[in-house]
Design a protein around this motif. Structure first.
Motif, PDB file in Angstrom:
ATOM      1  N   VAL A 217       1.122  -1.591   0.117  1.00  0.00           N
ATOM      2  CA  VAL A 217       0.374   0.317   0.243  1.00  0.00           C
ATOM      3  C   VAL A 217       0.757   1.427  -0.011  1.00  0.00           C
ATOM      4  O   VAL A 217       0.556   2.556  -0.967  1.00  0.00           O
ATOM      5  CB  VAL A 217      -0.410   0.245   1.364  1.00  0.00           C
ATOM      6  N   THR A 218       1.535   0.905   1.081  1.00  0.00           N
ATOM      7  CA  THR A 218       2.693   2.877   0.550  1.00  0.00           C
ATOM      8  C   THR A 218       3.466   2.185   1.891  1.00  0.00           C
ATOM      9  O   THR A 218       4.460   0.926   2.433  1.00  0.00           O
ATOM     10  CB  THR A 218       2.247   3.327   1.763  1.00  0.00           C
ATOM     11  N   ILE A 219       5.143   2.693   1.646  1.00  0.00           N
ATOM     12  CA  ILE A 219       6.590   1.894   2.252  1.00  0.00           C
ATOM     13  C   ILE A 219       6.907   3.527   2.934  1.00  0.00           C
ATOM     14  O   ILE A 219       6.302   4.959   1.781  1.00  0.00           O
ATOM     15  CB  ILE A 219       7.642   2.344   1.421  1.00  0.00           C
ATOM     16  N   ILE A 220       7.288   3.665   3.625  1.00  0.00           N
ATOM     17  CA  ILE A 220       7.402   5.044   4.602  1.00  0.00           C
ATOM     18  C   ILE A 220       8.728   4.785   5.054  1.00  0.00           C
ATOM     19  O   ILE A 220       9.128   3.759   6.116  1.00  0.00           O
ATOM     20  CB  ILE A 220       6.281   5.107   5.765  1.00  0.00           C
ATOM     21  N   PRO A 221      10.073   5.938   4.895  1.00  0.00           N
ATOM     22  CA  PRO A 221      10.901   5.554   5.009  1.00  0.00           C
ATOM     23  C   PRO A 221      11.735   5.817   6.485  1.00  0.00           C
ATOM     24  O   PRO A 221      10.754   7.189   7.241  1.00  0.00           O
ATOM     25  CB  PRO A 221      11.996   6.763   3.698  1.00  0.00           C
ATOM     26  N   SER A 222      12.546   6.111   7.035  1.00  0.00           N
ATOM     27  CA  SER A 222      13.125   6.485   8.117  1.00  0.00           C
ATOM     28  C   SER A 222      12.770   6.521   9.427  1.00  0.00           C
ATOM     29  O   SER A 222      12.391   7.609   9.591  1.00  0.00           O
ATOM     30  CB  SER A 222      14.030   7.565   8.038  1.00  0.00           C
ATOM     31  N   ILE A 223      12.167   5.877   9.546  1.00  0.00           N
ATOM     32  CA  ILE A 223      10.750   5.661  10.799  1.00  0.00           C
ATOM     33  C   ILE A 223      11.717   5.224  11.868  1.00  0.00           C
ATOM     34  O   ILE A 223      12.478   3.955  11.551  1.00  0.00           O
ATOM     35  CB  ILE A 223       9.364   4.880  10.966  1.00  0.00           C
TER      36      ILE A 223
END
Length: 834
Positions: free
Chosen positions: A243-249
């Motif tokens: 669905v989505t990719i979130i960087p640097s969490i």
């Protein structure tokens, strides 16, 4: 843990986590500067398959110390702070590169001497840590589905812990025929991601079991603290789609309606400072229709105070997202309605709104979870030396409405809480030992009118001396609680307990096959400190041995950030126990072994107590003939390395060997530089030497780097009298560090090693190992052998080494360290190649 691996940081706050999830907590500092690594000599990996090669003793020359190039810094009150090796903080300086190369060459040559011993210890580690067949993972129920894992059969052969995540429907789908057999669906295969170059970290299923999210890092990751978050949905055909990719969490939780993800991010100083939300529903709609612009994630909370961090969790009943903001001494909690439908396209005016529970107050910490319209609060408010459980109604959440929920004894404290519909489980510590209590509500999930439990009882733990950890209990309406426990002779096992019937359901996990627990024992004793306090010491040894002054002994110490010295399973100690060593754990002040006050009495102005406690324990062990200085080694990691370094400066003759991992040995230079990432956060643990001359003087008095003594030069003669050779009063030292360490910069270790090399371990003060071995005379009783300084600087390692879970690779590195300890304490004459 099955669906949520531990957050990839070590908590430094003693009060760990909340109820159903990762507790909002504070983490140790990271210090990192942008730099390009030069091509200096990196230590080779000495694989077991290599044969011992002939050793050229003439190569075993003591490395030359780097040149001193003093720098001076003027402090506000007129004091001049001098640092003779400050230039080593520049990894591109030619003198830095040359010194790194010299130490790496010497370490390489020295470790070739003990290659057979290293192979012997590695084989022992592998043999003693052989486990039986791993029990199938317990399925976890989420709505109509059960989730479980299976390990790949061959992954263990290569030291990897690859597994696959599955789900199967347990409640029939009304749209399907009743006779149809449920189909198992593979949700995620970590082996496939490894082949693509990624290591999977946390895996979390949303309240809607069609959605899940997991973190990934590159396989060659060097220990960075953030990860990439992949959010996926299981399509109608059972195939996951991104669905989505979130960087640097840093950390993340699902919203209660599974339509949003809340996550935390680091600022430029590596401080977790913001809580951000991304609408998963918006992402899906945009993929399908393309009618919305690119989504800008919404910052729902930002912590402005540079001394504070933020973290997030979600209440077990999915009612609230919990934002925890805290320093090393204080905290504050906000709640967000987890059912808020956030969709910036359909309803841009509806955004999550944090609601404050109680304003922050200096030296007051509190943690919150929700159950049936009430808030349960773990806090030290009005009891600074003890954490207690309070409760109040959600509508009256201010501290003036908090009421004590259960009564604790003065020597008890609660460290963790897990909330279920009909039960609340508390994890605590009593006399430095763990306990677990179950508090029963009635069958409607309610307590008495005043909020007190209808009944409570304590779970009998499998062993007295052990470590207990809450595990992930995602099911809210259940009578089963799961937690893990381990002991020095038992690797981590999963316990399943029936809270309603008060009986143990199962203890699962791969049991050690070649270690018989009853052959070993733990002994608890107390040592009187310099100011009369009683310091707990746990000693681990074989049951059939009687310790004497000839017994090899390894002393462990930490003592900082409120982190307790746990009586836990350490696979690397099994070979030492088998060889007849005693392992001693010093529960010194600075940890929380005896509660909050134990921590307070070992921080800031009281930091010298930690060092004095360690010295008192070492002296007691010698005085009571559990060992003698020629047979005792000491080890500490990070802040524990500071304690070891300070102890060596004061009483080096107490030990034969010292092993320090990524040690925090240059506390003064670090704390004088507020521009280093997160240094300001540490002021609450160590103090601010830039503003307070008393703090500066105190720090200078115990800093290992600042106090390395200069030893008088002695004769080069191999048979010099050890009583008059000052260098022989020092132990041999091995120190490890990582060039990519974000928490304790590599240069702390390098500067400390340089000063040791210049003042003590040089050709004027020490016998060259080559000269010593070339004599063919190994009279350890007469001269004790050479004192060696070995610096293991790993180019691609961080504070926690690599994220790769290759067990074989880790054990090979550990075997180097064990070989150093054994050869130094048991004698070089028994364990060297010539």
């Amino acid at each position: 843990m099955l669906f949520r691996s531990s957050v990839l940081l070590t908590p430094v706050n003693p009060w760990r986590r909340q109820a159903c999830g990762l507790v909002p907590t504070v983490f140790t500092v990271s210090r990192r500067c942008k730099r390009t690594l030069p091509q200096w000599k990196e230590l080779p990996m000495l694989w077991k398959s290599q044969r011992p090669e002939a050793i050229d003793l003439h190569k075993l020359r003591i490395p030359e110390a780097p040149p001193m190039r003093p720098t001076t810094r003027s402090l506000p009150w007129g004091t001049a702070h001098q640092d003779p090796f400050a230039y080593l903080e520049n990894v591109e300086d030619p003198d830095t590169v040359a010194y790194l190369d010299r130490e790496a060459t010497f370490t390489d040559e020295m470790e070739k001497l003990t290659m057979p011993l290293r192979e012997e210890l590695l084989s022992a580690m592998e043999r003693l840590n052989v486990t039986g067949k791993e029990a199938p993972s317990k399925p976890i129920r989420i709505k109509d589905w059960e989730f479980y894992t299976r390990n790949h059969k061959l992954s263990w052969k290569w030291g990897h812990q690859d597994s696959a995540y599955y789900r199967i429907r347990v409640v029939p789908d009304p749209t399907e025929e009743e006779s149809s057999t449920p189909t198992e669906e593979k949700v995620l295969d970590t082996r496939l991601l490894r082949w693509r170059g990624y290591i999977v970290g946390r895996f979390v299923v949303a309240p809607n079991p069609d959605y899940f999210a997991f973190t990934v890092r590159p396989k060659d990751d060097t220990g960075t603290e953030t990860a990439e978050l992949w959010v996926q949905r299981i399509a109608d055909n059972g195939t996951p789609e991104t669905v989505t990719i979130i960087p640097s969490i840093l950390n993340f939780v699902w919203s209660g309606d599974s339509k949003s993800i809340y996550y935390t991010v680091l600022d430029e100083r590596l401080r977790s400072s913001k809580v951000v939300v991304r609408s998963i529903a918006y992402e899906q709609d945009n993929h399908r229709t393309g009618k919305y612009p690119y989504q800008k994630d919404l910052v729902v909370y930002e912590e402005k105070n540079p001394h504070w961090f933020v973290d997030i969790s979600r209440s077990k009943d999915d009612r609230y997202v919990i934002i925890h903001s805290g320093s090393l001494t204080s905290s504050e909690v906000h709640l967000i309605d987890a059912q808020t439908f956030y969709h910036p396209g359909e309803q841009p005016d509806v955004v999550p709104q944090p609601v404050l529970i109680e304003p922050r107050q200096e030296n007051v910490e509190y943690f919150v979870d929700h159950h049936d319209g009430r808030l349960f609060i773990l806090t030290n408010r009005d009891s600074p030396n003890q954490f207690r459980m309070m409760q109040t109604k959600v509508d009256n959440c201010g501290a003036e409405h908090w009421r004590e929920w259960i009564q604790l004894q003065p020597h008890e404290t609660i460290e963790d809480v897990d909330i279920f519909k009909n039960f609340i489980v508390t994890y605590g510590r009593r006399h430095a030992l763990p306990f677990v209590q179950v508090h029963c509500m009635d069958q409607t999930g309610r307590s008495n009118d005043d909020g007190a439990p209808t009944d409570r009882y304590e779970i009998a733990l499998p062993e007295k001396y052990c470590m207990v950890r809450p595990t992930v209990n995602l099911e809210y309406d259940t009578e089963l609680v799961r937690f893990t426990y381990n002991s020095p002779f038992t690797n981590e096992l999963a316990v399943e307990y029936d809270m309603a019937n008060r009986r143990l359901r199962s203890v699962d996990g791969p049991q050690l096959q070649n270690v018989h627990g009853p052959d070993y024992q733990c002994i608890r004793t107390y040592v009187v400190g310099h100011d009369g306090v009683h310091i707990p010491v746990t000693m681990i040894c074989r049951r059939d041995m009687e310790p004497s002054d000839q017994t090899p002994l390894l002393l462990h110490v930490y003592g900082a950030y409120g982190t307790s010295m746990e009586v836990e399973f350490r696979p690397e100690t099994l070979p030492l126990l088998e060889r007849g060593w005693v392992i001693a754990l010093a529960h010194v002040r600075g940890g929380s072994d005896l509660g909050r006050q134990w921590y307070i009495d070992g921080k800031l102005d009281h930091k010298p107590n930690t060092i004095r406690d360690c010295l008192a324990v070492a002296e007691w062990l010698v005085e009571h003939k559990y060992t003698n200085p020629s047979k005792m080694a000491i080890t500490g990691t990070s802040a524990g390395g500071l304690v070891v370094g300070a102890v060596l400066n004061q009483r080096p003759e107490l030990f034969r060997a010292a092993l320090l991992h990524v040690p925090f040995v240059d506390v003064v230079s670090t704390m004088l530089n507020p521009d280093l990432p997160l240094t300001q956060v540490e002021y609450l643990e160590w103090g601010n030497p830039s503003e307070d001359p008393k703090t500066y003087q105190l720090m200078q008095s115990y800093s290992p780097y600042a106090n390395v003594p200069r030893v008088n030069a002695t004769s080069h003669a191999v048979h010099s009298d050890s009583s008059t050779a000052n260098s022989l009063q020092w132990p041999s030292i091995m120190v490890t560090a990582g060039m990519m360490d974000q928490r304790v910069m590599y240069w702390q270790t390098l500067k400390w090693a340089a000063k040791l090399r210049a003042n003590i371990f040089n050709s004027s003060n020490c016998v060259s190992p080559g000269d010593y071995l070339a004599t063919n005379d190994f009279d350890m009783a007469k001269n004790g052998g050479p004192r060696n300084l070995i610096v293991r600087m790993e180019k691609a390692a961080g504070h926690f080494k690599s994220s790769d879970k290759n067990k074989r690779s880790k054990w090979e590195k550990t075997a180097h360290e064990l070989a150093f300890l054994v050869s130094e304490v048991e004698g070089l004459d028994k364990h060297v190649v010539r």
